[in-house]
Design a protein around this motif. Structure first.
Motif, PDB file in Angstrom:
ATOM      1  N   ARG A 107       2.360 -33.691 -17.682  1.00 35.21           N
ATOM      2  CA  ARG A 107       2.347 -33.485 -19.132  1.00 35.21           C
ATOM      3  C   ARG A 107       2.963 -34.699 -19.838  1.00 35.21           C
ATOM      4  NH1 ARG A 107       6.218 -31.356 -22.324  1.00 35.21           N
ATOM      5  NH2 ARG A 107       5.578 -30.197 -24.185  1.00 35.21           N
ATOM      6  N   ARG A 129       5.774 -33.513 -28.980  1.00 32.02           N
ATOM      7  CA  ARG A 129       6.845 -33.352 -29.967  1.00 32.02           C
ATOM      8  C   ARG A 129       7.244 -34.705 -30.548  1.00 32.02           C
ATOM      9  NH1 ARG A 129      10.912 -30.564 -25.914  1.00 32.02           N
ATOM     10  NH2 ARG A 129       9.743 -31.927 -24.526  1.00 32.02           N
ATOM     11  N   HIS A 135      14.018 -35.829 -27.337  1.00 30.44           N
ATOM     12  CA  HIS A 135      15.121 -36.537 -26.672  1.00 30.44           C
ATOM     13  C   HIS A 135      16.503 -36.122 -27.176  1.00 30.44           C
ATOM     14  CE1 HIS A 135      11.553 -39.111 -26.057  1.00 30.44           C
ATOM     15  NE2 HIS A 135      12.077 -39.285 -24.861  1.00 30.44           N
TER      16      HIS A 135
HETATM   17  C1  HEM Z   1      10.475 -45.896 -26.467  1.00 33.39           C
HETATM   18  C2  HEM Z   1      11.007 -45.198 -25.499  1.00 33.39           C
HETATM   19  C3  HEM Z   1      10.481 -43.839 -25.152  1.00 33.39           C
HETATM   20  C4  HEM Z   1       9.257 -43.279 -25.369  1.00 33.39           C
HETATM   21  C5  HEM Z   1       8.039 -43.911 -26.022  1.00 33.39           C
HETATM   22  C6  HEM Z   1       9.293 -41.937 -24.853  1.00 33.39           C
HETATM   23  C7  HEM Z   1       8.252 -41.032 -24.934  1.00 33.39           C
HETATM   24  C8  HEM Z   1       8.324 -39.720 -24.547  1.00 33.39           C
HETATM   25  C9  HEM Z   1       7.309 -38.711 -24.779  1.00 33.39           C
HETATM   26  C10 HEM Z   1       5.966 -38.965 -25.454  1.00 33.39           C
HETATM   27  C11 HEM Z   1       7.751 -37.550 -24.256  1.00 33.39           C
HETATM   28  C12 HEM Z   1       7.008 -36.195 -24.260  1.00 33.39           C
HETATM   29  C13 HEM Z   1       7.329 -35.409 -25.511  1.00 33.39           C
HETATM   30  C14 HEM Z   1       7.063 -33.944 -25.338  1.00 33.39           C
HETATM   31  O1  HEM Z   1       7.342 -33.370 -24.279  1.00 33.39           O
HETATM   32  O2  HEM Z   1       6.560 -33.315 -26.317  1.00 33.39           O
HETATM   33  C15 HEM Z   1       9.034 -37.822 -23.689  1.00 33.39           C
HETATM   34  C16 HEM Z   1       9.791 -36.902 -22.996  1.00 33.39           C
HETATM   35  C17 HEM Z   1      10.825 -37.272 -22.188  1.00 33.39           C
HETATM   36  N1  HEM Z   1      11.518 -38.456 -22.217  1.00 33.39           N
HETATM   37 FE1  HEM Z   1      11.045 -40.064 -23.307  1.00 33.39          FE
HETATM   38  N2  HEM Z   1      10.512 -41.702 -24.308  1.00 33.39           N
HETATM   39  C18 HEM Z   1      11.271 -42.832 -24.458  1.00 33.39           C
HETATM   40  C19 HEM Z   1      12.565 -43.032 -24.042  1.00 33.39           C
HETATM   41  C20 HEM Z   1      13.171 -42.240 -23.144  1.00 33.39           C
HETATM   42  C21 HEM Z   1      14.422 -42.520 -22.497  1.00 33.39           C
HETATM   43  C22 HEM Z   1      15.292 -43.753 -22.793  1.00 33.39           C
HETATM   44  C23 HEM Z   1      14.654 -41.502 -21.619  1.00 33.39           C
HETATM   45  C24 HEM Z   1      15.788 -41.284 -20.702  1.00 33.39           C
HETATM   46  C25 HEM Z   1      16.685 -42.162 -20.441  1.00 33.39           C
HETATM   47  C26 HEM Z   1      13.556 -40.559 -21.740  1.00 33.39           C
HETATM   48  C27 HEM Z   1      13.414 -39.412 -21.017  1.00 33.39           C
HETATM   49  C28 HEM Z   1      12.483 -38.434 -21.269  1.00 33.39           C
HETATM   50  C29 HEM Z   1      12.394 -37.166 -20.537  1.00 33.39           C
HETATM   51  C30 HEM Z   1      13.252 -36.732 -19.356  1.00 33.39           C
HETATM   52  C31 HEM Z   1      11.367 -36.428 -21.140  1.00 33.39           C
HETATM   53  C32 HEM Z   1      10.887 -35.024 -20.738  1.00 33.39           C
HETATM   54  C33 HEM Z   1      11.467 -34.037 -21.749  1.00 33.39           C
HETATM   55  C34 HEM Z   1      10.925 -32.651 -21.543  1.00 33.39           C
HETATM   56  O3  HEM Z   1       9.989 -32.427 -20.765  1.00 33.39           O
HETATM   57  O4  HEM Z   1      11.449 -31.755 -22.184  1.00 33.39           O
HETATM   58  N3  HEM Z   1      12.685 -41.037 -22.666  1.00 33.39           N
HETATM   59  N4  HEM Z   1       9.375 -39.138 -23.867  1.00 33.39           N
END
Ligand code: HEM
Length: 185
Positions: A107, A129, A135
């Motif tokens: 996903r 989201r 985040h």
């Molecule tokens: C520009 C930087 C980043 C982008 C473009 C990005 C993008 C995303 C996106 C599109 C999602 C999915 C949203 C959703 O579930 O509706 C997401 C979830 C997530 N991101 Fe990022 N993210 C970034 C930075 C980070 C960083 C720095 C971390 C951790 C150090 C991180 C960890 C996670 C994790 C663990 C999820 C899963 C959350 C869940 O399933 O509830 N992300 N991120």
């Protein structure tokens, strides 16, 4: 009687002319011309319209979009897959991705592809989201160093896939634009 008939003809002729001008200027596509096949869902029909609009926009401007310069959908997917490997192996942020279920991983991958594809002007729609919502509170609030580690994972993936400097800068500028929504401390 003759005058009335002439007036009616002139009226209809005028209406046809105005419609033609409107179609030419505003590119109003008749609904039957959007897709020649019958689409089973409204979603598909909307997507065809968006793709048609996207194609005609880039043709008109003569400038290749970032999406095209990156090499299209599969090339973006390859960059995201390499980014995922990089962040999973990163000593600072790898732990955030370790416990995800298979489906949560798939996903997240799809959301990232959609998000980058859409930002690059491609025919994709991000439906996940907001960055703030997904985040917020993560690990007690993500830091600038953790964000840098993620951005570095993207940069390395762009290099690995041979993305040219200008396109690379544009992708990284998009990543940077999300910092304030993701970093909390
Ligand atoms: C520009 C930087 C980043 C982008 C473009 C990005 C993008 C995303 C996106 C599109 C999602 C999915 C949203 C959703 O579930 O509706 C997401 C979830 C997530 N991101 Fe990022 N993210 C970034 C930075 C980070 C960083 C720095 C971390 C951790 C150090 C991180 C960890 C996670 C994790 C663990 C999820 C899963 C959350 C869940 O399933 O509830 N992300 N991120």
């Amino acid at each position: 009687m003759k005058i009335k008939s002439l007036f009616t003809k002139a009226f209809w002729l005028g209406l046809v002319c105005i419609s033609l001008v409107a179609v030419t200027i505003f590119r109003l596509t008749p609904s039957f011309a959007v897709s020649t096949t019958t689409t089973p869902t409204a979603q598909l029909s909307t997507t065809s319209t968006i793709i048609a609009q996207y194609n005609s926009d880039s043709e008109r401007s003569g400038e290749r979009t970032l999406y095209q310069r990156l090499g299209g959908y599969n090339a973006i997917a390859a960059v995201i897959d390499d980014t995922a490997q990089n962040v999973i192996n990163d000593p600072l942020i790898g732990r955030y991705f370790v416990g995800l279920s298979t489906n949560s991983g798939q996903r997240l991958r799809q959301f990232l592809i959609d998000q980058f594809c859409q930002a690059a002007g491609g025919p994709c729609i991000y439906t996940g989201r907001t960055m703030k919502l997904s985040h917020s509170g993560m690990g007690g609030g993500l830091t600038n160093s953790e964000f840098d580690a993620f951005a570095n994972g993207v940069a390395l993936a762009l290099d690995k896939n041979g993305v040219k400097q200008r396109a690379k800068n544009e992708v990284l500028a998009f990543v940077e634009s999300l910092r304030s929504q993701i970093v909390e401390r």
